[in-house]
Design a protein around this motif. Structure first.
Motif, PDB file in Angstrom:
ATOM      1  N   PRO A 133      68.458   3.922   5.885  1.00  0.00           N
ATOM      2  CA  PRO A 133      68.343   5.243   6.513  1.00  0.00           C
ATOM      3  C   PRO A 133      69.723   5.890   6.601  1.00  0.00           C
ATOM      4  O   PRO A 133      70.652   5.306   7.149  1.00  0.00           O
ATOM      5  CB  PRO A 133      67.783   4.928   7.905  1.00  0.00           C
ATOM      6  N   SER A 134      69.847   7.072   6.031  1.00  0.00           N
ATOM      7  CA  SER A 134      71.183   7.659   5.967  1.00  0.00           C
ATOM      8  C   SER A 134      71.235   9.125   6.365  1.00  0.00           C
ATOM      9  O   SER A 134      72.294   9.729   6.355  1.00  0.00           O
ATOM     10  CB  SER A 134      71.735   7.519   4.542  1.00  0.00           C
ATOM     11  N   ARG A 135      70.083   9.698   6.696  1.00  0.00           N
ATOM     12  CA  ARG A 135      70.146  11.112   7.051  1.00  0.00           C
ATOM     13  C   ARG A 135      68.921  11.540   7.843  1.00  0.00           C
ATOM     14  O   ARG A 135      67.976  10.782   8.002  1.00  0.00           O
ATOM     15  CB  ARG A 135      70.237  11.960   5.786  1.00  0.00           C
ATOM     16  N   LYS A 136      68.981  12.776   8.323  1.00  0.00           N
ATOM     17  CA  LYS A 136      67.850  13.341   9.038  1.00  0.00           C
ATOM     18  C   LYS A 136      66.873  13.939   8.026  1.00  0.00           C
ATOM     19  O   LYS A 136      67.142  13.960   6.828  1.00  0.00           O
ATOM     20  CB  LYS A 136      68.344  14.412  10.023  1.00  0.00           C
ATOM     21  N   LEU A 137      65.769  14.448   8.513  1.00  0.00           N
ATOM     22  CA  LEU A 137      64.763  15.035   7.637  1.00  0.00           C
ATOM     23  C   LEU A 137      65.351  16.186   6.827  1.00  0.00           C
ATOM     24  O   LEU A 137      66.116  17.006   7.338  1.00  0.00           O
ATOM     25  CB  LEU A 137      63.575  15.542   8.460  1.00  0.00           C
ATOM     26  N   ASN A 139      65.410  19.735   4.653  1.00  0.00           N
ATOM     27  CA  ASN A 139      64.853  21.052   4.948  1.00  0.00           C
ATOM     28  C   ASN A 139      63.665  21.330   4.028  1.00  0.00           C
ATOM     29  O   ASN A 139      63.319  20.513   3.163  1.00  0.00           O
ATOM     30  CB  ASN A 139      65.928  22.141   4.801  1.00  0.00           C
ATOM     31  N   GLN A 172      64.900   8.918   5.361  1.00  0.00           N
ATOM     32  CA  GLN A 172      65.205  10.028   6.256  1.00  0.00           C
ATOM     33  C   GLN A 172      65.100   9.616   7.733  1.00  0.00           C
ATOM     34  O   GLN A 172      64.893  10.452   8.603  1.00  0.00           O
ATOM     35  CB  GLN A 172      64.265  11.203   5.972  1.00  0.00           C
ATOM     36  N   ASN A 173      65.232   8.326   7.978  1.00  0.00           N
ATOM     37  CA  ASN A 173      65.217   7.791   9.348  1.00  0.00           C
ATOM     38  C   ASN A 173      63.876   7.930  10.060  1.00  0.00           C
ATOM     39  O   ASN A 173      63.827   8.002  11.289  1.00  0.00           O
ATOM     40  CB  ASN A 173      66.317   8.446  10.202  1.00  0.00           C
ATOM     41  N   VAL A 174      62.788   7.942   9.296  1.00  0.00           N
ATOM     42  CA  VAL A 174      61.456   7.977   9.890  1.00  0.00           C
ATOM     43  C   VAL A 174      61.026   6.537  10.179  1.00  0.00           C
ATOM     44  O   VAL A 174      61.188   5.652   9.342  1.00  0.00           O
ATOM     45  CB  VAL A 174      60.435   8.656   8.947  1.00  0.00           C
ATOM     46  N   ASP A 175      60.484   6.290  11.366  1.00  0.00           N
ATOM     47  CA  ASP A 175      59.981   4.977  11.751  1.00  0.00           C
ATOM     48  C   ASP A 175      58.933   4.503  10.744  1.00  0.00           C
ATOM     49  O   ASP A 175      58.136   5.290  10.231  1.00  0.00           O
ATOM     50  CB  ASP A 175      59.362   5.059  13.153  1.00  0.00           C
TER      51      ASP A 175
END
Length: 267
Positions: A133-137, A139, A172-175
């Motif tokens: 995981p390396s970033r947020k969602l 766009n 995207q750091n989603v569980d």
């Protein structure tokens, strides 16, 4: 109409696929396509169109399995609908256009592509390889582009996209549980668009006396879809009970075995 023995095979296949769809957040195409390819060849279907028919029929059944799976995951709050909404336009376009490419490829090359892709998926699953995981969602434009790529590959191998969208969402750091649930929801537009594409591209093969609609075998579709619809929620429940890693490894071995069996039919 297929013989009684093939109806039994479809019932067993559909029941198993439904559990796998709920358990893994997949549409089941990795199981359906090689199995149907073998069953269609046993029924005397022309080798030149057998993989196309397996892909189209598989995609049609995923409409039902993914819908049943997404409903179950939604009830548990496991779907990130904002992501689904951003990815869906790209998914619809990428999936639909890829069916046109699939229609002009021979069964031999489709079988090779399917087997190679499933080998990759199986290895990743067996080794439990997860993207860091390396970033947020992303766009909306990023999700649209990613959706189109996932949709296109999914159409060529007739999967619900779980093997691509789950690691994509984890990146995207989603569980993990929400990634599986969201993947199940993403599988629905993939299946709808892919089914439409395979029906249009296979329209010349429509033969209602044999219950074939485009590249969709109606008996296989209805039986597999009916059984999988009722067994998908079982898979969702098992997600919270079974040891995920062991289950994934068993499933990975099954996928690679089926893919090798499918490929051997054309060599």
């Amino acid at each position: 109409m297929p013989g009684f023995e093939f109806i039994i095979y479809y019932i067993i296949l559909g029941s198993f696929v439904g559990v796998a769809a709920g358990l893994m957040g997949i549409g089941g195409g990795g199981i359906i396509v090689p199995t149907l390819t073998t069953l269609f060849l046993m029924q005397g279907m022309a080798p030149a169109e057998v993989v196309h028919m397996a892909l189209g029929t598989s995609m049609a059944t995923i409409v039902i399995t993914s819908f049943a799976s997404l409903r179950a995951h939604h009830k548990r709050g496991g779907v990130i609908w904002d992501v689904v909404k951003m990815m869906t336009p790209g998914i619809l376009i990428g999936t639909f256009l890829a069916t046109f490419l699939a229609s002009v490829l021979s069964s031999f090359y489709l079988a090779i592509f399917f087997s190679i892709f499933m080998a990759y998926v199986s290895i990743q699953m067996f080794l439990n390889k997860k993207p860091k995981p390396s970033r947020k969602l992303l766009n909306a434009p990023g999700q649209f582009f990613s959706g189109s790529i996932i949709g296109a590959i999914s159409a060529l191998v007739s999967i619900g996209g779980g093997s691509l969208s789950v690691p994509y969402l984890i990146w995207q750091n989603v569980d993990i549980k929400k990634a599986i649930g969201t993947s199940a929801a993403i599988g629905f537009p993939i299946a709808v668009s892919g089914t439409l594409g395979y029906i249009i591209n296979g329209w010349d093969h429509t033969n209602m006396s044999h219950l074939v609609f485009g590249y969709v075998s109606l008996p296989a579709f209805f039986i597999i879809a009916f059984c999988s619809y009722f067994t998908a929620p079982i898979g969702v429940k098992l997600t919270h009970i079974l040891p995920v890693q062991i289950t994934k490894r068993i499933f990975a071995l099954l996928l690679i075995t089926l893919s090798i069996k499918m490929l051997s039919s054309f060599i």
